[in-house]
Write an enzyme that holds these catalytic residues in place. Structure first.
Site: not given
Ligand code: SAH
Ligand code: SF4
Length: 375
Positions: A101, A114, A121, A125, A128, A176, A207, A229, A231, A307, A350
């Site tokens: 996507e 984006c 991935c 996390c 996510c 990632e 990112s 990232s 958090h 989200n 996100c």
């Molecule tokens: N893997 C990379 C890039 C993709 S994630 C990274 O982790 O940075 C892009 C961003 O969306 C990251 O900051 C991630 O932490 C955030 N993200 C992931 N899941 C999310 C969620 N459920 N709600 C809000 N932000 C989220």
């Molecule tokens: Fe992968 Fe980024 Fe999602 Fe973590 S937040 S699982 S590194 S896509």
């Protein structure tokens, strides 16, 4: 980039993913002049052409030769969907039938694309949904830049001197990016190349959740902007939310971030991304701790309201909690923005990007780099 992904089954080279250096080499290998690279790159990336016969400033003989040995193959757009707020989401099918996507977020005179770097991935996390679905494979450079190419093509024809349908690109889609280092670097080179998309290095942002060896190497090959990232303000909490932290803890991540920024030719700040999860990382003491650890890092902080997605029990922080968190950081002198949630009615926000693919990792392997190109 692996050779297997550069050429297709008929042995044709996909020119879409070749950086300027690789495109020049391609023409030299064909016994042609280097300047052909600029002509062909402009046709592909600026005119959205995928057919050599349309390249009118290239001789017929060369066009025929190109059609024999090369191709321009972008992703197939399966779905092009608009959100109520103008956010647009494409589902694109890649080779082997996986789909990913890509999202375009218009905001005033900016429009941010984006882009995804992997199918899924491996880092898992906990907040996510991409991570929850597992990992399938790295995208090739052609598949990464192909998302920009395909998105831009939907606006064609347009007047390049007046309009910019895409002004910024962020590698914040699925995957990632630092675990797909070479392909991501080639694709970012194309985003910034004047013969391709000509986007400024300040407007291309990678990112990462913090793959340290790759982050340490990044400054040797590019000068894009960086988003981290984070958090969580301490290792105990970050170990839970971002499992790769157990391998590369916060102090190393911030050290590598400072190192990258200090190597840039201009003064730039990193964006610290902080997803706000109710009762987990959104308390005043977290804000104070965050202010402390970021003291020496040139940065701005972006708070992202969590989200929700079906497999998660986490809840989004209340607006009050977010405002309180922001106030504390403001008082400590930080620039803090709160990301407005965009596109959630079409699951384009996100962390909601999932695509369609099969997980090919065992869960126990999740946060161990699967296709790391650096040691
Ligand atoms: N893997 C990379 C890039 C993709 S994630 C990274 O982790 O940075 C892009 C961003 O969306 C990251 O900051 C991630 O932490 C955030 N993200 C992931 N899941 C999310 C969620 N459920 N709600 C809000 N932000 C989220
Ligand atoms: Fe992968 Fe980024 Fe999602 Fe973590 S937040 S699982 S590194 S896509």
């Amino acid at each position: 980039m692996t050779e297997a992904r550069t050429t297709n089954t008929e042995g044709k080279v996909n020119l879409l993913g070749l950086s300027r250096r690789k495109m020049e080499q391609f023409f030299v290998d064909l016994g042609e002049k280097k300047f052909r690279a600029s002509q062909v790159m402009k046709w592909i990336h600026q005119q959205g052409v995928d057919d050599f016969s349309a390249m009118s400033n290239v001789s017929k003989t060369l066009r025929e030769r190109l059609a024999e040995v090369a191709e321009i193959r972008g992703p197939e757009v399966l779905l092009d969907e608009y959100s109520r707020d103008g956010t647009r989401k494409w589902i694109m099918r890649m080779a082997e039938g996986n789909s990913i996507e890509t999202v375009l977020i218009p905001d005033g005179d900016r429009a941010t694309l984006c882009v995804s770097s992997q199918v899924g991935c491996s880092l898992d996390c906990t907040f996510c949904s991409t991570g929850k679905r597992g990992f399938n494979r790295n995208l090739s450079a052609a598949e990464i830049i192909g998302q920009v190419w395909a998105a831009l093509r939907t606006f064609m024809p347009y007047d390049r001197t007046r309009e910019k349908p895409i002004t910024n690109v962020v590698l914040m889609g699925m995957g990632e990016p630092l675990l797909n280092f070479d392909n991501v670097v080639d694709a970012m080179d194309l985003m910034m190349d004047d013969w391709a998309y000509g986007i400024s290095k300040r407007r291309v942002t990678l990112s990462t959740s913090g793959v340290i060896p790759a982050l340490e190497k990044l400054g040797e090959v590019t000068d894009v902007s960086l988003a981290i990232s984070l958090h969580a303000p301490n290792d105990e909490l970050r170990d839970q939310l971002v499992p790769i932290n157990r391998k590369y803890p916060i102090h190393r991540l911030l050290e590598a971030t400072r190192g990258y920024l200090s190597g840039l030719p201009d003064r730039r700040r990193a964006t610290i991304e902080y997803t706000m999860i109710s009762g987990v990382n959104d308390q005043p003491e977290h804000a104070r701790e965050l202010a402390e650890i970021l003291r020496d890092v040139p940065c701005k902080i972006n708070l992202i309201p969590f989200n929700p997605f079906p497999e998660s029990d986490f809840r989004r922080s209340s607006n009050n909690a977010i405002r309180r968190f922001q106030d504390i950081l403001n008082q400590q002198g930080y620039v803090v923005t709160v990301r407005t949630t965009r596109g959630d009615d079409i699951d384009a926000a996100c962390g909601q990007l999932v695509g369609q693919f099969e997980d090919r990792t065992r869960r126990s392997e999740r946060y161990i780099p699967v296709h790391q190109h650096v040691s």
